[in-house]
Design a protein around this motif. Structure first.
Motif, mmCIF file in Angstrom:
data_model
loop_
_atom_site.group_PDB
_atom_site.id
_atom_site.type_symbol
_atom_site.label_atom_id
_atom_site.label_comp_id
_atom_site.label_asym_id
_atom_site.label_seq_id
_atom_site.Cartn_x
_atom_site.Cartn_y
_atom_site.Cartn_z
ATOM 1 N N PHE A 23 5.934 -23.590 -20.116
ATOM 2 C CA PHE A 23 7.063 -23.007 -20.854
ATOM 3 C C PHE A 23 8.355 -23.494 -20.219
ATOM 4 C CE2 PHE A 23 8.551 -19.740 -17.886
ATOM 5 C CZ PHE A 23 7.438 -19.524 -17.098
ATOM 6 N N GLN A 24 9.443 -23.244 -20.926
ATOM 7 C CA GLN A 24 10.744 -23.718 -20.447
ATOM 8 C C GLN A 24 11.810 -22.649 -20.637
ATOM 9 O OE1 GLN A 24 11.156 -27.020 -23.112
ATOM 10 N NE2 GLN A 24 10.131 -28.407 -21.688
ATOM 11 N N VAL A 25 12.819 -22.709 -19.777
ATOM 12 C CA VAL A 25 13.992 -21.855 -19.952
ATOM 13 C C VAL A 25 15.216 -22.760 -19.873
ATOM 14 C CG1 VAL A 25 15.296 -19.889 -19.066
ATOM 15 C CG2 VAL A 25 12.795 -19.927 -18.824
ATOM 16 N N ASP A 26 16.030 -22.720 -20.908
ATOM 17 C CA ASP A 26 17.236 -23.533 -20.934
ATOM 18 C C ASP A 26 18.404 -22.714 -20.383
ATOM 19 O OD1 ASP A 26 18.701 -25.783 -21.370
ATOM 20 O OD2 ASP A 26 18.425 -25.808 -23.548
ATOM 21 N N GLU A 27 19.387 -23.405 -19.838
ATOM 22 C CA GLU A 27 20.548 -22.710 -19.293
ATOM 23 C C GLU A 27 21.184 -21.833 -20.371
ATOM 24 O OE1 GLU A 27 23.251 -25.234 -17.250
ATOM 25 O OE2 GLU A 27 24.665 -23.589 -16.897
ATOM 26 N N GLY A 28 21.497 -20.580 -20.026
ATOM 27 C CA GLY A 28 22.168 -19.683 -20.958
ATOM 28 C C GLY A 28 21.243 -18.869 -21.846
ATOM 29 N N GLU A 29 19.939 -19.101 -21.726
ATOM 30 C CA GLU A 29 19.005 -18.361 -22.580
ATOM 31 C C GLU A 29 18.586 -17.028 -21.950
ATOM 32 O OE1 GLU A 29 16.127 -20.894 -25.325
ATOM 33 O OE2 GLU A 29 15.732 -21.291 -23.223
ATOM 34 N N ILE A 30 18.091 -16.131 -22.819
ATOM 35 C CA ILE A 30 17.229 -15.036 -22.373
ATOM 36 C C ILE A 30 15.845 -15.361 -22.935
ATOM 37 C CG2 ILE A 30 16.656 -12.579 -22.500
ATOM 38 C CD1 ILE A 30 19.565 -11.926 -22.902
ATOM 39 N N VAL A 31 14.888 -15.602 -22.039
ATOM 40 C CA VAL A 31 13.524 -15.902 -22.462
ATOM 41 C C VAL A 31 12.626 -14.762 -22.001
ATOM 42 C CG1 VAL A 31 11.569 -17.486 -22.161
ATOM 43 C CG2 VAL A 31 13.887 -18.399 -22.456
ATOM 44 N N ALA A 32 11.767 -14.280 -22.896
ATOM 45 C CA ALA A 32 10.863 -13.184 -22.547
ATOM 46 C C ALA A 32 9.422 -13.677 -22.486
ATOM 47 C CB ALA A 32 10.979 -12.058 -23.582
ATOM 48 N N LEU A 33 8.680 -13.149 -21.518
ATOM 49 C CA LEU A 33 7.227 -13.320 -21.475
ATOM 50 C C LEU A 33 6.648 -11.946 -21.749
ATOM 51 C CD1 LEU A 33 6.559 -15.284 -18.114
ATOM 52 C CD2 LEU A 33 6.744 -16.245 -20.418
ATOM 53 N N ILE A 34 5.941 -11.818 -22.862
ATOM 54 C CA ILE A 34 5.359 -10.513 -23.170
ATOM 55 C C ILE A 34 3.835 -10.633 -23.180
ATOM 56 C CG2 ILE A 34 7.389 -9.722 -24.442
ATOM 57 C CD1 ILE A 34 5.886 -10.213 -27.029
ATOM 58 N N GLY A 35 3.173 -9.495 -23.146
ATOM 59 C CA GLY A 35 1.713 -9.507 -23.141
ATOM 60 C C GLY A 35 1.186 -8.230 -22.532
ATOM 61 N N GLY A 183 27.026 -15.010 -17.563
ATOM 62 C CA GLY A 183 26.646 -16.399 -17.275
ATOM 63 C C GLY A 183 25.310 -16.597 -16.590
ATOM 64 N N THR A 184 24.530 -15.514 -16.419
ATOM 65 C CA THR A 184 23.230 -15.650 -15.762
ATOM 66 C C THR A 184 22.140 -15.891 -16.809
ATOM 67 O OG1 THR A 184 24.025 -14.029 -14.166
ATOM 68 C CG2 THR A 184 21.678 -14.545 -14.095
ATOM 69 N N THR A 185 21.316 -16.884 -16.564
ATOM 70 C CA THR A 185 20.154 -17.138 -17.417
ATOM 71 C C THR A 185 19.058 -16.150 -17.020
ATOM 72 O OG1 THR A 185 20.802 -19.455 -17.512
ATOM 73 C CG2 THR A 185 18.524 -18.943 -18.130
ATOM 74 N N ILE A 186 18.308 -15.671 -18.022
ATOM 75 C CA ILE A 186 17.359 -14.576 -17.766
ATOM 76 C C ILE A 186 15.934 -14.961 -18.190
ATOM 77 C CG2 ILE A 186 16.774 -12.159 -18.330
ATOM 78 C CD1 ILE A 186 19.505 -12.145 -17.073
ATOM 79 N N LEU A 187 14.990 -14.712 -17.279
ATOM 80 C CA LEU A 187 13.566 -14.785 -17.636
ATOM 81 C C LEU A 187 13.008 -13.378 -17.448
ATOM 82 C CD1 LEU A 187 10.968 -16.280 -18.415
ATOM 83 C CD2 LEU A 187 10.720 -16.972 -16.024
ATOM 84 N N LEU A 188 12.634 -12.761 -18.561
ATOM 85 C CA LEU A 188 12.286 -11.340 -18.575
ATOM 86 C C LEU A 188 10.807 -11.159 -18.893
ATOM 87 C CD1 LEU A 188 13.152 -8.291 -18.832
ATOM 88 C CD2 LEU A 188 13.645 -8.774 -21.234
#
Ligand SMILES: Nc1ncnc2c1ncn2[C@@H]1O[C@H](COP(=O)(O)OP(=O)(O)O)[C@@H](O)[C@H]1O
Ligand SMILES: [Mg+2]
Length: 233
Positions: A23-35, A183-188
């Motif tokens: 998976f990837q996270v781009d600068e400026g995104e909020i990306v979620a991992l759910i499950g 300005g923080t990129t988020i992996l949630l």
């Protein structure tokens, strides 16, 4: 890309917990991992944050291969994690806990504390209180504030809503969006798929250590499969 995870396999002894995840996270995104519980969400975050290492595959952060980098070196590179279950220092005060998050500086500038207190006025009121006497929601805020002290470019949060009353869940999610706006990129990582998909630009669904589905937050929230499995019908 800010973070690229390519085909990682992670084991606990003989248990194959993560099976070829990318998976990837781009600068400026909020990306979620759910499950669901046990799907491999925490193991994935622990592997990105260098607490565990994959047997195969590659992890790249800001162009640097961090696949085998020790976790303690990553906050200085701009990668911070708020672990599952908070993990604050219960015998220390709020201020002392925040100082621990800033260990890359020698003398912590007052502006770093002020920045945290701006997001969490409640922590300011309780700055001399022993962390173990804070409520669950306040402890979550402290864990998030501590991560902010290292000025992360990418902030990874493992189930920040776990065990919190709905009103506090709303508050925590609002603060995550504030971090993002600043300005923080988020992996949630979340079991609370409904809340996570509301704020995520994109999301990945983990099932039994593999990615079963991915898409924009809105696409996944509208998907029948997701509604049935994660959003209560
Ligand atoms: N310390 C451990 N030892 C052995 N197996 C583990 C350990 N931690 C997690 N696992 C297993 O790895 C799988 C993924 O766990 P985890 O990443 O914690 O899932 P999630 O965070 O999605 O609930 C599960 O099958 C779990 O039982
Ligand atoms: Mg977990």
């Amino acid at each position: 890309m800010m973070l690229t995870v390519e085909n990682i396999d992670v084991f606990y002894g003989a248990i194959h917990a993560i099976k070829g995840i990318s998976f990837q996270v781009d600068e400026g995104e909020i990306v979620a991992l759910i499950g669901a519980n046990g799907a491999g969400k925490s193991t994935t975050l622990k592997t990105v944050s260098g607490i565990m290492h994959p047997r195969n595959g590659k992890i790249t952060f800001l162009g640097e291969d961090i696949t085998r980098t020790d976790g303690y070196k990553l906050p200085a590179k701009g990668l911070a994690q708020v672990p599952e279950g908070r993990r604050i220092f219960l015998q220390m005060t709020v201020m002392e806990n925040l100082e621990m998050g800033a260990y890359i500086h020698k003398k912590v500038p007052q502006s770093d504390f002020d920045n945290v207190f701006e997001h969490f006025p409640r922590l300011k009121e309780r700055r001399s209180q022993i962390a173990g006497t804070l409520s669950g929601g306040e402890q979550q805020m402290l864990a998030m504030g501590r991560a902010l002290m290292s000025h992360p470019k990418l902030l990874m949060l493992d189930e920040p809503s776990m065990g919190l009353a709905p009103i506090l869940v709303e508050e925590i999610f609002k603060i995550i969006q504030e971090f993002h706006a600043a300005g923080t990129t988020i992996l949630l990582v979340e079991q609370n798929a409904e809340m996570a998909l509301q704020i995520a630009d994109r999301a990945y669904v983990l099932e039994s250590g593999a990615i079963a589905l991915s898409g924009t937050g809105a696409e996944l929230a509208a998907s029948d499969e997701i509604k049935k499995a994660y959003l209560g019908g």
